[in-house]
Structure formats: C-alpha cells, structure tokens
Design an enzyme around this catalytic site. Structure first.
Site, PDB file in Angstrom:
ATOM      1  CB  ALA A  65      -0.881  -0.025   1.238  1.00 50.46           C
ATOM      2  N   GLY A 109       0.630  -4.983   0.962  1.00 43.97           N
ATOM      3  CA  GLY A 109      -0.580  -5.057   0.141  1.00 43.97           C
ATOM      4  C   GLY A 109      -0.328  -5.692  -1.213  1.00 43.97           C
ATOM      5  CD  GLU A 112      -2.040  -7.628   3.058  1.00 44.95           C
ATOM      6  OE1 GLU A 112      -1.901  -6.454   2.664  1.00 44.95           O
ATOM      7  OE2 GLU A 112      -2.383  -7.913   4.218  1.00 44.95           O
ATOM      8  CD  GLU A 132       2.010  -5.374   5.687  1.00 39.88           C
ATOM      9  OE1 GLU A 132       2.838  -6.270   5.973  1.00 39.88           O
ATOM     10  OE2 GLU A 132       1.091  -5.545   4.861  1.00 39.88           O
TER      11      GLU A 132
HETATM   12  C1  HXC Z   1       5.054   4.389  -1.364  1.00 38.65           C
HETATM   13  C2  HXC Z   1       6.943   3.421  -2.210  1.00 38.65           C
HETATM   14  C3  HXC Z   1       6.589   2.176  -1.624  1.00 38.65           C
HETATM   15  C4  HXC Z   1       5.365   2.099  -0.898  1.00 38.65           C
HETATM   16  C5  HXC Z   1       8.477   1.924  -2.650  1.00 38.65           C
HETATM   17  N1  HXC Z   1       8.111   3.213  -2.816  1.00 38.65           N
HETATM   18  N2  HXC Z   1       7.553   1.272  -1.924  1.00 38.65           N
HETATM   19  N3  HXC Z   1       6.172   4.505  -2.078  1.00 38.65           N
HETATM   20  N4  HXC Z   1       4.646   3.244  -0.798  1.00 38.65           N
HETATM   21  N5  HXC Z   1       4.902   0.960  -0.358  1.00 38.65           N
HETATM   22  C6  HXC Z   1       8.827   4.267  -3.544  1.00 38.65           C
HETATM   23  C7  HXC Z   1      10.025   4.773  -2.741  1.00 38.65           C
HETATM   24  O1  HXC Z   1       9.605   5.714  -1.783  1.00 38.65           O
HETATM   25  C8  HXC Z   1      10.862   5.397  -3.839  1.00 38.65           C
HETATM   26  O2  HXC Z   1      10.308   6.642  -4.194  1.00 38.65           O
HETATM   27  C9  HXC Z   1      10.607   4.439  -5.030  1.00 38.65           C
HETATM   28  O3  HXC Z   1       9.403   3.751  -4.734  1.00 38.65           O
HETATM   29  C10 HXC Z   1      11.719   3.416  -5.185  1.00 38.65           C
HETATM   30  O4  HXC Z   1      11.897   2.747  -3.955  1.00 38.65           O
HETATM   31  P1  HXC Z   1      13.314   2.570  -3.254  1.00 38.65           P
HETATM   32  O5  HXC Z   1      13.057   2.291  -1.823  1.00 38.65           O
HETATM   33  O6  HXC Z   1      14.205   3.713  -3.577  1.00 38.65           O
HETATM   34  O7  HXC Z   1      13.852   1.263  -4.009  1.00 38.65           O
HETATM   35  P2  HXC Z   1      14.787   0.113  -3.418  1.00 38.65           P
HETATM   36  O8  HXC Z   1      15.911   0.676  -2.626  1.00 38.65           O
HETATM   37  O9  HXC Z   1      15.105  -0.737  -4.619  1.00 38.65           O
HETATM   38  O10 HXC Z   1      13.865  -0.722  -2.408  1.00 38.65           O
HETATM   39  C11 HXC Z   1      12.711  -1.398  -2.865  1.00 38.65           C
HETATM   40  C12 HXC Z   1      11.816  -1.837  -1.668  1.00 38.65           C
HETATM   41  C13 HXC Z   1      11.561  -0.617  -0.758  1.00 38.65           C
HETATM   42  C14 HXC Z   1      12.540  -2.934  -0.877  1.00 38.65           C
HETATM   43  C15 HXC Z   1      10.548  -2.395  -2.263  1.00 38.65           C
HETATM   44  O11 HXC Z   1      11.068   0.454  -1.565  1.00 38.65           O
HETATM   45  C16 HXC Z   1      10.573  -0.881   0.330  1.00 38.65           C
HETATM   46  O12 HXC Z   1      10.933  -1.458   1.353  1.00 38.65           O
HETATM   47  N6  HXC Z   1       9.316  -0.432   0.157  1.00 38.65           N
HETATM   48  C17 HXC Z   1       8.314  -0.504   1.173  1.00 38.65           C
HETATM   49  C18 HXC Z   1       7.794  -1.897   1.326  1.00 38.65           C
HETATM   50  C19 HXC Z   1       6.723  -1.963   2.416  1.00 38.65           C
HETATM   51  O13 HXC Z   1       6.984  -1.630   3.570  1.00 38.65           O
HETATM   52  N7  HXC Z   1       5.506  -2.379   2.039  1.00 38.65           N
HETATM   53  C20 HXC Z   1       4.390  -2.443   2.946  1.00 38.65           C
HETATM   54  C21 HXC Z   1       3.619  -1.176   2.866  1.00 38.65           C
HETATM   55  S1  HXC Z   1       2.298  -1.123   4.043  1.00 38.65           S
HETATM   56  P3  HXC Z   1      11.178   7.989  -4.121  1.00 38.65           P
HETATM   57  O14 HXC Z   1      10.181   9.050  -4.486  1.00 38.65           O
HETATM   58  O15 HXC Z   1      11.708   8.077  -2.754  1.00 38.65           O
HETATM   59  O16 HXC Z   1      12.235   7.758  -5.166  1.00 38.65           O
HETATM   60  C22 HXC Z   1       1.107  -2.055   3.394  1.00 38.65           C
HETATM   61  C23 HXC Z   1      -0.115  -2.143   4.258  1.00 38.65           C
HETATM   62  C24 HXC Z   1      -1.038  -3.207   3.758  1.00 38.65           C
HETATM   63  O17 HXC Z   1       1.198  -2.598   2.359  1.00 38.65           O
HETATM   64  C25 HXC Z   1      -2.328  -3.099   4.449  1.00 38.65           C
HETATM   65  C26 HXC Z   1      -3.486  -3.386   3.570  1.00 38.65           C
HETATM   66  C27 HXC Z   1      -3.309  -3.020   2.152  1.00 38.65           C
END
Ligand code: HXC
Length: 258
Positions: A65, A109, A112, A132
């Site tokens: 998400a 998400g 999911e 998360e």
């Molecule tokens: C918003 C995101 C994002 C996310 C990545 N980006 N994941 N933006 N929401 N979930 C954005 C980053 O901010 C960045 O933008 C760009 O995508 C590239 O990501 P990087 O982190 O620079 O890439 P990298 O170093 O290759 O790492 C990839 C990654 C990491 C491992 C996937 O981005 C990451 O850990 N993302 C978050 C994963 C996460 O926590 N997901 C769960 C979310 S909560 P900028 O603008 O900075 O360049 C969730 C709740 C579910 O899903 C509940 C019900 C739906």
C-alpha cells in the site's frame, strides 16, 4: 474509462492488467486500487474475456500500500472510513479466473493482492513479504489470514513478525505460488496458463474457482457437499455433453458456455 496507473490489454480471450506506477514500485494508492477494481469489473462483463492476468513490472509486482498516502492518517479516519475494506471485495467478486504473474517485490498489500488472485506464477526474482511491522503497523488485507492458510502458521508468523522477504524458491516450497519460472519467461508462462484456461468452458472454470475458494470458507463436509452439488449441476450443461462426447469421439471439444 482512461486509466493512468494501470494498463489493460485484451487479446485472445485474456485480459492482461499491468500495474503501472513505475516511480513508486507500483505502490497501491486509492487511484490504482480504484482503477484496478474498475478494470476487473469490465473484464468480468466483457464476453470476450475468459481469464485475467494481473502483473506488475520486472522490478515490482507491487511494493505494498502507498505509505505516503497512509502516513498522516489517524485511527479515526481509517476506522470510520474502513480503510482497505472495499478493494478486496471488488477483486473477490470477480468470477472469472485471475492469475497473478509476479516478478520482483510483492510486499505488504502487494503480496496480499497477489494472494487474492486465484493462483500465483512468479519469476525466480520474486520476493514476497509482509514488512508492515517495520512501519509500526501490520497486514490489513489478508497477510495475517490468507498467508497463514496458504503457508501455515509458523512461516506466516515469521514473515509477519520479522518482516523478512521470502524468495521464489521458498514461496514455491511453501505453497504460496504454483510455479516459478526464469524472469524472462514469466509472461509467456502466465499467458499460456491463461490461454489454457480460456479454452475451457467458462461455466466450468467459474464453478471450479467457486468450489476451490469455498474450501477456505467452510467445513470439509459442507465443502464436499458444495463440490458434489456443483459437479451434479454441470450435467445440466451442453458443455458437459460436448466434453464427454469429444473424449469418446477422440476429438477436441468445442465448448460454447452453455
Ligand atoms: C510508497 C513506495 C513504496 C510504498 C516503494 N516506494 N515502496 N512509495 N509506498 N509501499 C517508492 C520509494 O519511496 C521510492 O520513491 C521508489 O518507490 C523506489 O523505492 P526505493 O526504496 O528507492 O527502491 P529500493 O531501494 O530498490 O527498495 C525497494 C523496496 C523498498 C525494498 C521495495 O522500496 C521498500 O521497502 N518499500 C516498502 C515496502 C513496504 O513496507 N511495504 C508495505 C507497505 S504497508 P522515491 O520518491 O523516494 O524515489 C502495506 C499495508 C497493507 O502494504 C495493508 C493493507 C493493504
């Protein structure tokens, strides 16, 4: 409807939906989830579509998400607005089979969403996770429920509590995905699986989907009864007559969804 965060292509009875927010690793925001729900409903209503494939990019199916969209939300907002209640029901309402073709990250998400599809084919680069916990929250769209049923309590606890990623090989071993293929072959494999499904009678593919999904909602005895009754009901179709006649006559069946 013109989409901005997804690409939809329909060819040879398969709708291919590609998540397309490359700058955000396909993070699921309201717009993307709304467009996805709309596209899936369109595919459901389009007589030409017999199977659906959802995919992302080579780097990310979806990294979860959209954290930027959620970061300032309060408890009251997410509770009263019932955040992420509608999106799963929109996907789960689709009766045509849906394959997730996953390459790269399928996190939070994103994992999911893949699990809400009927089965997952992934590339050898795929990484699944429910990270998360690192954000001070937890799974909200099935990561503590579907994942537990798919891969068991121990692995689901591990993934949800440590936030670690699971690679493709472990995902296949654990039963999360049905097939792992080299990254270059992912779309070929997913589209060929979709084409195989599209050849069948749509009455039966929808019946199979309903019956397998039923197994997650009910007791074994009720599920077996449901299965048997649906099996019986297929004898009312022309496609059952055609399928069995074709076997006996040693020819390919011509299903007409009747
Ligand atoms: C918003 C995101 C994002 C996310 C990545 N980006 N994941 N933006 N929401 N979930 C954005 C980053 O901010 C960045 O933008 C760009 O995508 C590239 O990501 P990087 O982190 O620079 O890439 P990298 O170093 O290759 O790492 C990839 C990654 C990491 C491992 C996937 O981005 C990451 O850990 N993302 C978050 C994963 C996460 O926590 N997901 C769960 C979310 S909560 P900028 O603008 O900075 O360049 C969730 C709740 C579910 O899903 C509940 C019900 C739906």
């Amino acid at each position: 409807m013109a989409y901005e965060t997804i690409i939809v292509e329909v060819a040879d009875h398969v709708a291919l939906v590609t998540l397309n927010r490359p700058d955000a690793m396909n993070a699921l925001n309201d717009q993307l989830l709304g467009e996805l729900a709309h596209a899936l409903q369109e595919a459901q209503e389009n007589d030409k579509v017999r199977c659906i494939v959802i995919t992302g990019s080579e780097k990310a199916f979806a990294a979860g998400a959209d954290i930027k969209m959620m970061s300032e939300k309060t408890f009251t907002e997410v509770f009263l607005g019932d955040l992420f209640a509608d999106e799963p029901s929109a996907i789960l309402r689709i009766r045509k089979p849906i394959i997730a073709a996953v390459s790269g990250y399928a996190l939070g998400g994103g994992c999911e969403l893949a699990m809400m599809c009927d089965f997952i084919i992934c590339s050898d680069t795929a990484k699944f996770g429910q990270p998360e916990i690192n954000l001070g929250v937890m799974a909200g769209m099935g990561g503590s429920q579907r994942l537990t049923r798919f891969i068991g309590k121990s692995k689901a606890m591990d993934m949800n509590l440590t936030g670690r990623f699971m690679d493709a090989e472990e995902a296949e071993r654990s039963g999360l995905v049905s097939r792992v293929v080299p990254a270059k072959k992912l779309m070929e494999e997913a589209m060929s699986a979709a084409a195989k499904i599209a050849e069948k009678s749509m009455i039966t593919t929808m019946a199979v989907k309903e019956a397998v999904n039923r197994s997650y909602e009910t007791t074994l005895a009720e599920g077996l009864l449901f299965e048997r009754r649906v099996f019986h009901s297929l004898f009312a179709t022309e496609d059952q007559k055609e399928g069995m006649a074709a076997f006996i006559e040693k020819r390919e069946p011509q299903f007409r969804d009747k």
